[in-house]
Design a protein around this motif. Structure first.
Motif, PDB file in Angstrom:
ATOM      1  N   ALA A  76       0.567  -1.061  -0.139  1.00 11.49           N
ATOM      2  CA  ALA A  76       0.358   0.196   0.096  1.00 11.49           C
ATOM      3  C   ALA A  76       0.978   1.317   0.279  1.00 11.49           C
ATOM      4  CB  ALA A  76      -0.830  -0.053   1.477  1.00 11.49           C
ATOM      5  N   ALA A  77       0.284   2.156  -0.318  1.00  8.70           N
ATOM      6  CA  ALA A  77       0.893   3.884  -0.287  1.00  8.70           C
ATOM      7  C   ALA A  77       0.454   4.734  -0.581  1.00  8.70           C
ATOM      8  CB  ALA A  77       2.022   4.304  -1.944  1.00  8.70           C
ATOM      9  N   GLU A  78       0.130   5.598   0.645  1.00  9.97           N
ATOM     10  CA  GLU A  78      -0.337   7.307   0.170  1.00  9.97           C
ATOM     11  C   GLU A  78      -0.686   7.750  -1.321  1.00  9.97           C
ATOM     12  OE1 GLU A  78      -1.664  10.881   2.808  1.00  9.97           O
ATOM     13  OE2 GLU A  78       0.446   9.816   2.886  1.00  9.97           O
ATOM     14  N   VAL A  79      -1.513   8.397  -1.411  1.00 14.72           N
ATOM     15  CA  VAL A  79      -2.456   8.201  -3.135  1.00 14.72           C
ATOM     16  C   VAL A  79      -3.322   9.665  -2.915  1.00 14.72           C
ATOM     17  CG1 VAL A  79      -4.297   7.630  -3.628  1.00 14.72           C
ATOM     18  CG2 VAL A  79      -2.450   7.999  -5.416  1.00 14.72           C
ATOM     19  N   GLY A  80      -2.924  10.339  -1.939  1.00  9.72           N
ATOM     20  CA  GLY A  80      -3.875  12.182  -1.952  1.00  9.72           C
ATOM     21  C   GLY A  80      -4.686  11.513  -0.759  1.00  9.72           C
ATOM     22  N   GLN A  81      -4.692  13.029  -0.151  1.00 11.41           N
ATOM     23  CA  GLN A  81      -6.065  13.087   0.626  1.00 11.41           C
ATOM     24  C   GLN A  81      -7.546  13.798   0.383  1.00 11.41           C
ATOM     25  OE1 GLN A  81      -3.038  15.853   2.576  1.00 11.41           O
ATOM     26  NE2 GLN A  81      -2.893  14.671   4.269  1.00 11.41           N
ATOM     27  N   GLU A  82      -8.106  13.533   1.168  1.00  6.61           N
ATOM     28  CA  GLU A  82      -9.620  13.387   1.005  1.00  6.61           C
ATOM     29  C   GLU A  82     -10.041  14.792   1.978  1.00  6.61           C
ATOM     30  OE1 GLU A  82     -13.665  12.220   0.504  1.00  6.61           O
ATOM     31  OE2 GLU A  82     -12.858  11.134   1.807  1.00  6.61           O
ATOM     32  N   THR A  83     -10.366  16.357   1.347  1.00  9.84           N
ATOM     33  CA  THR A  83     -10.514  17.055   1.972  1.00  9.84           C
ATOM     34  C   THR A  83     -12.220  17.525   2.726  1.00  9.84           C
ATOM     35  OG1 THR A  83     -10.848  18.547   0.237  1.00  9.84           O
ATOM     36  CG2 THR A  83      -8.433  18.131   1.549  1.00  9.84           C
ATOM     37  N   VAL A  84     -12.515  17.289   3.667  1.00 10.09           N
ATOM     38  CA  VAL A  84     -13.711  16.964   4.818  1.00 10.09           C
ATOM     39  C   VAL A  84     -14.208  18.441   5.669  1.00 10.09           C
ATOM     40  CG1 VAL A  84     -15.163  15.887   6.495  1.00 10.09           C
ATOM     41  CG2 VAL A  84     -13.663  14.144   4.342  1.00 10.09           C
ATOM     42  N   LEU A  85     -15.227  18.829   5.130  1.00 11.32           N
ATOM     43  CA  LEU A  85     -15.666  19.972   6.929  1.00 11.32           C
ATOM     44  C   LEU A  85     -16.996  19.410   7.104  1.00 11.32           C
ATOM     45  CD1 LEU A  85     -14.313  21.145   4.447  1.00 11.32           C
ATOM     46  CD2 LEU A  85     -15.908  23.609   4.273  1.00 11.32           C
ATOM     47  N   PRO A  86     -17.158  18.956   8.437  1.00  9.74           N
ATOM     48  CA  PRO A  86     -17.768  18.797   9.193  1.00  9.74           C
ATOM     49  C   PRO A  86     -18.377  20.548   9.031  1.00  9.74           C
ATOM     50  CG  PRO A  86     -16.156  18.234  10.282  1.00  9.74           C
ATOM     51  CD  PRO A  86     -15.740  18.677   9.240  1.00  9.74           C
ATOM     52  N   LEU A  87     -20.479  19.944   9.406  1.00  8.93           N
ATOM     53  CA  LEU A  87     -21.120  20.883   9.143  1.00  8.93           C
ATOM     54  C   LEU A  87     -21.798  21.875  10.172  1.00  8.93           C
ATOM     55  CD1 LEU A  87     -22.875  19.980   6.008  1.00  8.93           C
ATOM     56  CD2 LEU A  87     -20.999  21.670   5.952  1.00  8.93           C
ATOM     57  N   GLU A  88     -22.001  20.310  11.547  1.00  9.10           N
ATOM     58  CA  GLU A  88     -22.219  20.703  12.362  1.00  9.10           C
ATOM     59  C   GLU A  88     -22.192  22.452  13.182  1.00  9.10           C
ATOM     60  OE1 GLU A  88     -24.012  18.616  16.934  1.00  9.10           O
ATOM     61  OE2 GLU A  88     -22.417  17.941  15.590  1.00  9.10           O
ATOM     62  N   ASN A  89     -20.892  22.372  13.030  1.00  6.11           N
ATOM     63  CA  ASN A  89     -20.048  23.841  13.808  1.00  6.11           C
ATOM     64  C   ASN A  89     -19.969  24.473  13.328  1.00  6.11           C
ATOM     65  OD1 ASN A  89     -21.202  22.685  16.301  1.00  6.11           O
ATOM     66  ND2 ASN A  89     -19.782  21.566  16.596  1.00  6.11           N
ATOM     67  N   LEU A  90     -20.314  24.337  11.539  1.00  9.75           N
ATOM     68  CA  LEU A  90     -18.908  24.910  10.820  1.00  9.75           C
ATOM     69  C   LEU A  90     -19.758  27.121  11.111  1.00  9.75           C
ATOM     70  CD1 LEU A  90     -17.214  25.375   8.607  1.00  9.75           C
ATOM     71  CD2 LEU A  90     -19.107  24.751   7.057  1.00  9.75           C
ATOM     72  N   SER A  91     -19.121  27.573  10.921  1.00 11.31           N
ATOM     73  CA  SER A  91     -19.429  29.167  10.799  1.00 11.31           C
ATOM     74  C   SER A  91     -18.167  29.787  10.463  1.00 11.31           C
ATOM     75  CB  SER A  91     -19.676  30.223  11.891  1.00 11.31           C
ATOM     76  OG  SER A  91     -18.828  29.726  13.151  1.00 11.31           O
ATOM     77  N   PHE A  92     -18.242  30.552   9.236  1.00 15.62           N
ATOM     78  CA  PHE A  92     -17.108  31.392   8.501  1.00 15.62           C
ATOM     79  C   PHE A  92     -16.360  32.410   9.065  1.00 15.62           C
ATOM     80  CE2 PHE A  92     -18.688  28.223   5.244  1.00 15.62           C
ATOM     81  CZ  PHE A  92     -17.685  27.431   4.976  1.00 15.62           C
ATOM     82  N   LYS A  93     -16.482  32.084  10.315  1.00 11.08           N
ATOM     83  CA  LYS A  93     -15.613  33.402  10.797  1.00 11.08           C
ATOM     84  C   LYS A  93     -14.639  33.113  11.726  1.00 11.08           C
ATOM     85  CE  LYS A  93     -20.407  33.582  14.180  1.00 11.08           C
ATOM     86  NZ  LYS A  93     -21.481  33.567  14.758  1.00 11.08           N
ATOM     87  N   GLY A  94     -14.301  34.772  12.219  1.00  8.00           N
ATOM     88  CA  GLY A  94     -12.392  34.551  12.599  1.00  8.00           C
ATOM     89  C   GLY A  94     -11.672  35.478  11.170  1.00  8.00           C
ATOM     90  N   LYS A  95     -10.047  35.415  11.297  1.00  8.79           N
ATOM     91  CA  LYS A  95      -9.323  35.750  10.717  1.00  8.79           C
ATOM     92  C   LYS A  95      -9.489  34.859   9.192  1.00  8.79           C
ATOM     93  CE  LYS A  95      -4.869  37.793   9.998  1.00  8.79           C
ATOM     94  NZ  LYS A  95      -3.975  38.282  10.777  1.00  8.79           N
ATOM     95  N   LYS A  96      -8.665  33.003  10.387  1.00  8.71           N
ATOM     96  CA  LYS A  96      -9.652  32.084   8.883  1.00  8.71           C
ATOM     97  C   LYS A  96      -9.635  31.708   7.896  1.00  8.71           C
ATOM     98  CE  LYS A  96     -10.422  28.604  11.131  1.00  8.71           C
ATOM     99  NZ  LYS A  96     -10.057  27.225  11.542  1.00  8.71           N
ATOM    100  N   PHE A  97     -11.119  32.113   8.049  1.00  9.93           N
ATOM    101  CA  PHE A  97     -11.804  31.747   6.800  1.00  9.93           C
ATOM    102  C   PHE A  97     -12.434  33.862   6.824  1.00  9.93           C
ATOM    103  CE2 PHE A  97     -13.477  28.332   9.601  1.00  9.93           C
ATOM    104  CZ  PHE A  97     -13.078  28.338   8.561  1.00  9.93           C
ATOM    105  N   GLN A  98     -10.945  34.744   6.160  1.00 10.42           N
ATOM    106  CA  GLN A  98     -11.052  35.584   5.870  1.00 10.42           C
ATOM    107  C   GLN A  98     -11.429  36.034   3.978  1.00 10.42           C
ATOM    108  OE1 GLN A  98     -10.899  39.230   7.878  1.00 10.42           O
ATOM    109  NE2 GLN A  98     -11.852  39.706   5.349  1.00 10.42           N
ATOM    110  N   ASP A  99     -10.582  34.857   3.355  1.00  9.64           N
ATOM    111  CA  ASP A  99     -11.065  34.598   1.985  1.00  9.64           C
ATOM    112  C   ASP A  99     -12.583  34.307   1.483  1.00  9.64           C
ATOM    113  OD1 ASP A  99      -8.557  35.441   1.880  1.00  9.64           O
ATOM    114  OD2 ASP A  99      -7.372  33.097   1.401  1.00  9.64           O
ATOM    115  N   ILE A 100     -12.522  34.075   2.188  1.00  9.81           N
ATOM    116  CA  ILE A 100     -14.375  32.881   2.223  1.00  9.81           C
ATOM    117  C   ILE A 100     -15.225  34.340   2.412  1.00  9.81           C
ATOM    118  CG2 ILE A 100     -15.775  30.922   2.812  1.00  9.81           C
ATOM    119  CD1 ILE A 100     -12.834  30.340   2.389  1.00  9.81           C
ATOM    120  N   ARG A 101     -14.602  34.604   3.670  1.00 11.66           N
ATOM    121  CA  ARG A 101     -16.022  35.473   3.439  1.00 11.66           C
ATOM    122  C   ARG A 101     -15.959  36.964   2.758  1.00 11.66           C
ATOM    123  NH1 ARG A 101     -14.019  35.604   9.179  1.00 11.66           N
ATOM    124  NH2 ARG A 101     -12.701  37.540   9.013  1.00 11.66           N
TER     125      ARG A 101
END
Length: 299
Positions: A76-101
């Motif tokens: 076996a070998a790693e072939v990639g990474q899946e990117t997952v966003l849990p939605l329950e507590n998701l809010s695009f607040k804070g400096k890290k989400f500036q581009d999204i806002r």
């Protein structure tokens, strides 16, 4: 999607999707069935392939399937990474989400809004614009569409595939994203991003706007997560969980081949740039693996 599959009724409602390439039966994921029977599912698929003269190779499988295959003696070998966003507590607040806002605010000022459609039920005007955006996107690439684990226009033509489009007040489509259903025990629990295309002269941050809009909308529907899919042959250093196989000898032969392949294809397909783009949403990273009983099988 078009292709072939092997079903194993003896093991319950189970099957494995695959496509044969140069005598290798390559899967776009792991076997579908009860996790408690994964050893049997992999064994049955392997026997099925050998009876047809093929080498089985499971691609884009999670750590649990990887572990089962390795226990059976597969490499076996790693072939990639899946990117997952849990939605329950998701809010695009804070400096890290500036581009999204910023993308959401610019869309509001420009009169751009997000609209859910299904391609088969959309009006002729919307269908033709989705085709136009897609064809323009493909024409700008020096290489053909990847296919296999990524859809295109043909895969949009399905009532189970939801499309979220960015539209202005004149009904001009600036971008399109498609979202495949993710099932657990017969219920849709999340959706996975597939098609992601923007008009060249359209609203620039349209994709960021659509992903953020999809996350908010699907959270209100009660879904648990969205997946931004995987960027193949790329990973964020230090991300994810400690679920990789490593030993003192360093990377195995399959890993060395994949690392070289990723470097060679990066200027053309931009896998690492794609993964960095998805990083704007600060997802959880889940490693995906490729595994095969024969390291000599064509990668």
């Amino acid at each position: 999607w078009s292709g072939m599959w092997a079903s194993f009724p003896r093991l319950g409602a189970s099957f494995t999707a695959y496509r044969v390439l140069t005598s290798v039966a390559l899967t776009p994921g792991g076997p579908v069935g009860r996790k408690t029977r994964m050893t049997e599912l992999i064994t049955e698929f392997s026997l099925y392939c050998r009876a047809n003269g093929w080498t089985p190779r499971l691609s884009s499988v999670p750590p649990g399937v990887r572990d089962t295959a390795v226990a059976l003696g597969w490499e076996a070998a790693e072939v990639g990474q899946e990117t997952v966003l849990p939605l329950e507590n998701l809010s695009f607040k804070g400096k890290k989400f500036q581009d999204i806002r910023t993308a959401l605010n610019k869309a509001d000022k420009a009169g751009i809004y997000a609209e859910w459609v299904t391609y088969p039920a959309a009006s002729r005007v919307i269908q033709s614009q989705i085709q136009e955006v897609s064809e323009e996107w493909v024409a700008e690439r020096n290489m053909p569409e990847m296919g296999f684990t990524l859809g295109g226009l043909d895969e949009l033509d399905d009532p189970e595939v939801q499309c979220l489009i960015a539209v202005d007040s004149e009904r001009r489509v600036h971008a399109v994203t498609s979202w495949l259903p993710v099932y657990r025990h017969g219920n849709i629990t999340g959706r996975t991003l597939d098609v992601m295309r923007r008009r060249r002269d359209g609203f620039r941050p349209a994709i960021e706007f659509l992903i953020a809009s999809a996350a908010s909308s699907l959270r209100e529907e009660g879904l648990g997560f969205i997946s931004l899919s995987a960027a193949p042959l790329a990973r964020i250093p230090g991300s994810g969980t400690p679920d990789q196989i490593r030993d003192d000898a360093g990377p195995n032969g399959l890993e060395r081949i994949l690392n070289a392949l990723g470097s060679a294809l990066e200027p053309v397909y931009g896998f690492r740039s794609l993964l960095a783009f998805k990083g704007k949403f600060h997802p959880r990273y889940h490693s995906l693996f490729i595994t095969s009983p024969s390291p000599a099988a064509p990668p």
